[in-house]
Write a protein that holds these residues in place. Structure first.
Motif, PDB file in Angstrom:
ATOM      1  N   ARG A  96     -35.649  21.975  11.507  1.00  0.00           N
ATOM      2  CA  ARG A  96     -34.343  22.286  12.087  1.00  0.00           C
ATOM      3  C   ARG A  96     -33.374  21.113  11.936  1.00  0.00           C
ATOM      4  NH1 ARG A  96     -35.556  26.155  17.388  1.00  0.00           N
ATOM      5  NH2 ARG A  96     -36.370  27.895  16.131  1.00  0.00           N
ATOM      6  N   GLY A  97     -33.902  19.891  12.001  1.00  0.00           N
ATOM      7  CA  GLY A  97     -33.054  18.726  11.761  1.00  0.00           C
ATOM      8  C   GLY A  97     -32.537  18.720  10.342  1.00  0.00           C
ATOM      9  N   LYS A  98     -33.406  19.075   9.401  1.00  0.00           N
ATOM     10  CA  LYS A  98     -32.998  19.147   8.003  1.00  0.00           C
ATOM     11  C   LYS A  98     -31.957  20.236   7.803  1.00  0.00           C
ATOM     12  CE  LYS A  98     -33.284  18.016   3.648  1.00  0.00           C
ATOM     13  NZ  LYS A  98     -32.834  16.697   3.170  1.00  0.00           N
ATOM     14  N   ALA A  99     -32.132  21.394   8.451  1.00  0.00           N
ATOM     15  CA  ALA A  99     -31.181  22.490   8.337  1.00  0.00           C
ATOM     16  C   ALA A  99     -29.809  22.074   8.844  1.00  0.00           C
ATOM     17  CB  ALA A  99     -31.689  23.707   9.102  1.00  0.00           C
ATOM     18  N   GLU A 100     -29.790  21.356   9.968  1.00  0.00           N
ATOM     19  CA  GLU A 100     -28.516  20.902  10.529  1.00  0.00           C
ATOM     20  C   GLU A 100     -27.834  19.906   9.588  1.00  0.00           C
ATOM     21  OE1 GLU A 100     -26.805  18.678  14.562  1.00  0.00           O
ATOM     22  OE2 GLU A 100     -28.885  19.386  14.478  1.00  0.00           O
ATOM     23  N   ALA A 101     -28.612  18.975   9.024  1.00  0.00           N
ATOM     24  CA  ALA A 101     -28.045  17.964   8.131  1.00  0.00           C
ATOM     25  C   ALA A 101     -27.505  18.593   6.850  1.00  0.00           C
ATOM     26  CB  ALA A 101     -29.105  16.920   7.801  1.00  0.00           C
ATOM     27  N   THR A 102     -28.261  19.533   6.287  1.00  0.00           N
ATOM     28  CA  THR A 102     -27.795  20.164   5.044  1.00  0.00           C
ATOM     29  C   THR A 102     -26.589  21.059   5.301  1.00  0.00           C
ATOM     30  OG1 THR A 102     -29.408  21.971   5.323  1.00  0.00           O
ATOM     31  CG2 THR A 102     -30.076  20.088   3.971  1.00  0.00           C
ATOM     32  N   ALA A 109     -23.057  20.678   3.402  1.00  0.00           N
ATOM     33  CA  ALA A 109     -22.422  21.791   2.703  1.00  0.00           C
ATOM     34  C   ALA A 109     -20.969  21.946   3.142  1.00  0.00           C
ATOM     35  CB  ALA A 109     -23.197  23.078   2.953  1.00  0.00           C
ATOM     36  N   ARG A 110     -20.716  21.813   4.453  1.00  0.00           N
ATOM     37  CA  ARG A 110     -19.338  21.946   4.937  1.00  0.00           C
ATOM     38  C   ARG A 110     -18.469  20.811   4.409  1.00  0.00           C
ATOM     39  NH1 ARG A 110     -21.101  23.740  11.097  1.00  0.00           N
ATOM     40  NH2 ARG A 110     -21.239  25.994  10.656  1.00  0.00           N
ATOM     41  N   GLN A 111     -19.034  19.624   4.307  1.00  0.00           N
ATOM     42  CA  GLN A 111     -18.281  18.505   3.736  1.00  0.00           C
ATOM     43  C   GLN A 111     -17.982  18.741   2.267  1.00  0.00           C
ATOM     44  OE1 GLN A 111     -20.955  15.294   4.694  1.00  0.00           O
ATOM     45  NE2 GLN A 111     -19.975  14.864   6.685  1.00  0.00           N
ATOM     46  N   ALA A 112     -18.970  19.297   1.532  1.00  0.00           N
ATOM     47  CA  ALA A 112     -18.766  19.597   0.111  1.00  0.00           C
ATOM     48  C   ALA A 112     -17.686  20.657  -0.059  1.00  0.00           C
ATOM     49  CB  ALA A 112     -20.072  20.061  -0.518  1.00  0.00           C
ATOM     50  N   ASP A 143     -26.422  26.299  -1.245  1.00  0.00           N
ATOM     51  CA  ASP A 143     -27.744  26.883  -1.494  1.00  0.00           C
ATOM     52  C   ASP A 143     -28.828  26.101  -0.754  1.00  0.00           C
ATOM     53  OD1 ASP A 143     -26.812  28.921  -3.044  1.00  0.00           O
ATOM     54  OD2 ASP A 143     -27.248  27.975  -4.973  1.00  0.00           O
ATOM     55  N   ILE A 144     -28.729  24.774  -0.773  1.00  0.00           N
ATOM     56  CA  ILE A 144     -29.709  23.949  -0.059  1.00  0.00           C
ATOM     57  C   ILE A 144     -29.659  24.237   1.434  1.00  0.00           C
ATOM     58  CG2 ILE A 144     -30.255  21.572   0.607  1.00  0.00           C
ATOM     59  CD1 ILE A 144     -29.474  20.705  -2.199  1.00  0.00           C
ATOM     60  N   ALA A 145     -28.455  24.369   1.987  1.00  0.00           N
ATOM     61  CA  ALA A 145     -28.319  24.638   3.419  1.00  0.00           C
ATOM     62  C   ALA A 145     -28.930  25.988   3.789  1.00  0.00           C
ATOM     63  CB  ALA A 145     -26.848  24.585   3.813  1.00  0.00           C
ATOM     64  N   ARG A 146     -28.720  26.992   2.968  1.00  0.00           N
ATOM     65  CA  ARG A 146     -29.281  28.319   3.257  1.00  0.00           C
ATOM     66  C   ARG A 146     -30.808  28.294   3.145  1.00  0.00           C
ATOM     67  NH1 ARG A 146     -24.570  29.740   0.155  1.00  0.00           N
ATOM     68  NH2 ARG A 146     -23.020  30.752   1.507  1.00  0.00           N
ATOM     69  N   ASN A 151     -29.003  32.848   8.722  1.00  0.00           N
ATOM     70  CA  ASN A 151     -28.237  32.346   7.585  1.00  0.00           C
ATOM     71  C   ASN A 151     -27.017  31.591   8.102  1.00  0.00           C
ATOM     72  OD1 ASN A 151     -28.350  32.273   4.768  1.00  0.00           O
ATOM     73  ND2 ASN A 151     -26.679  33.742   4.590  1.00  0.00           N
ATOM     74  N   PRO A 152     -26.774  30.370   7.664  1.00  0.00           N
ATOM     75  CA  PRO A 152     -25.668  29.573   8.209  1.00  0.00           C
ATOM     76  C   PRO A 152     -24.304  30.164   7.874  1.00  0.00           C
ATOM     77  CG  PRO A 152     -26.599  28.495   6.280  1.00  0.00           C
ATOM     78  CD  PRO A 152     -27.508  29.641   6.606  1.00  0.00           C
ATOM     79  N   ASP A 153     -23.348  29.872   8.746  1.00  0.00           N
ATOM     80  CA  ASP A 153     -21.977  30.345   8.553  1.00  0.00           C
ATOM     81  C   ASP A 153     -21.290  29.448   7.540  1.00  0.00           C
ATOM     82  OD1 ASP A 153     -19.507  31.432   8.708  1.00  0.00           O
ATOM     83  OD2 ASP A 153     -18.979  30.558  10.651  1.00  0.00           O
ATOM     84  N   LEU A 154     -21.301  29.883   6.288  1.00  0.00           N
ATOM     85  CA  LEU A 154     -20.691  29.117   5.208  1.00  0.00           C
ATOM     86  C   LEU A 154     -19.781  30.036   4.407  1.00  0.00           C
ATOM     87  CD1 LEU A 154     -23.647  26.904   3.889  1.00  0.00           C
ATOM     88  CD2 LEU A 154     -21.533  26.098   4.958  1.00  0.00           C
ATOM     89  N   SER A 155     -18.553  30.166   4.842  1.00  0.00           N
ATOM     90  CA  SER A 155     -17.600  30.989   4.113  1.00  0.00           C
ATOM     91  C   SER A 155     -17.206  30.295   2.818  1.00  0.00           C
ATOM     92  CB  SER A 155     -16.369  31.249   4.979  1.00  0.00           C
ATOM     93  OG  SER A 155     -15.770  30.021   5.366  1.00  0.00           O
TER      94      SER A 155
END
Length: 374
Positions: free
Chosen positions: A166-172, A176-179, A216-219, A229-233
């Motif tokens: 879960r820590g990895k999921a939060e970091a990725t 992704a949002r920064q990218a 893709d890494i975050a998902r 699935n993360p909220d990544l519009s």
């Protein structure tokens, strides 16, 4: 020896066998074998005794025949005349008449819903290509390969804990949002300047690939952690990067259409359209244009406007040396149709086929085995 699949490859729809009466209409007579039509053998025969092979033979009382064979992916057919010669039935296949032109002017049809849809599709494709050319941030312009995410601190012998996942999921997700933000910022900056500059295109491809890889890494990380699935519009891009919507013709509103000129090549006997035919057109004032028929059959003359008098030269790579030049009656709007005689491209698999009479059955001597029975 040719097969129906060769013809299907040049037509906009699979080539269908026409009834023999229609196929033979206007055809020159076939040289028949010496002998007589024996009414006792008139009928519809089916081949048996050959593995994975289907064949039918129709002997008519007027002395004509139609023959068909299918073996694997190969379909063959022939028609012509038949006669009884002693203890044999002899089939003489009709050969293609290549003395007449392969192509001819057929007619000019009014502008139709099909032609209008082709115009709308061509307009859409041109607009989309222009957007893709101007905007280097679109996904289809960039080669993206997403790496498989790894968990820091994990080893081959130690599985990561749920907390680590879960820590990895939060970091990725944060990465992704920064990218995404970096891509949006670069898009605003580059599209406001020169989006076709080589350095700008490289930068656009870099930030776009980074965004898709990070998302893709975050998902994948969220899935590994058992999270939704993360909220990544998708990134918000400048309006210059907005792709046009594809429009559909309204067949009930011809007043909204924009008539023009189009061409198609059609086999009148089957109704199928031929692809890959090069059509060179010349107007009365010397303007020239060359188009090639595609899979949908209709090809627009977008550069020709409304010329009144045209001359066309038709040529096809699968019929070398058979180019034809034809005149076209004056036309301003509509679909100019040319005919193609596809039967000229299909040599029958035999000139003469001999069937030995065995009671009520017919044994094809050239096959070596098998028998036709009604």
């Amino acid at each position: 020896m040719q097969c129906r699949y060769f013809i299907a490859a040049i037509l906009a729809a699979p080539f269908a066998l026409a009834p023999a009466a229609a196929k033979n209409a206007g055809a020159p007579p076939v040289a028949a074998a010496a002998g007589n039509v024996d009414p006792a053998f008139v009928g519809h025969y089916y081949l048996s005794g050959i593995m994975e092979t289907g064949s039918e033979l129709l002997l008519r009382d007027d002395g004509s025949f139609e023959w068909y064979m299918s073996y694997g992916a190969l379909d063959q057919f022939a028609n012509g005349t038949w006669r009884r010669v002693n203890d044999r039935i002899v089939l003489a296949a009709r050969q293609p008449d290549r003395d007449k032109p392969l192509f001819a002017y057929l007619d000019t049809q009014p502008w139709s819903a099909e032609a209008e849809q082709s115009r709308l599709d061509a307009e859409h494709d041109a607009q989309e290509n222009a957007v893709r050319s101007a905007c280097p941030f679109l996904a289809d312009n960039v080669s993206v390969t997403a790496p498989v995410p790894t968990i820091v601190g994990s080893t081959e012998n130690k599985k990561p804990t749920l907390e680590e996942l879960r820590g990895k999921a939060e970091a990725t997700l944060l990465s992704a949002r920064q990218a995404r933000s970096r891509m949006e910022e670069a898009a605003r900056r580059i599209m406001a300047g020169n989006s076709t500059d080589e350095a700008a295109v490289r930068e656009a491809h870099r930030v776009t690939a980074a965004w898709y890889e990070a998302s893709d890494i975050a998902r994948n990380a969220a899935q590994a952690a058992g999270l939704p699935n993360p909220d990544l519009s998708e990134p918000v891009l400048p309006s210059a990067c907005s792709l046009p919507e594809r429009r559909t013709v309204d067949p009930g509103a011809p007043e909204s259409w924009k008539p023009g000129l189009a061409v198609e090549v059609i086999d009148p006997k089957s109704g199928n359209k031929a692809r890959g035919v090069k059509i060179g057109l010349r107007s009365g004032d010397g303007k020239t244009v060359e188009v090639t028929t595609a899979g949908d059959g209709i090809t627009l003359l977008t550069d020709f406007g409304n010329d009144a008098q045209l001359t066309a030269t038709l040529d096809a790579p699968y019929a070398p040396g058979r180019a034809v030049e034809v005149g076209i009656p004056p036309v301003r709007y509509g679909t100019i149709r040319f005919s193609i005689d596809t039967e000229q491209l299909m040599a029958p698999p035999f000139e003469r086929l001999t069937l030995r009479i065995d009671g009520a059955a017919l044994l094809p001597e050239e096959f070596g085995r098998g028998r036709y029975t009604r």
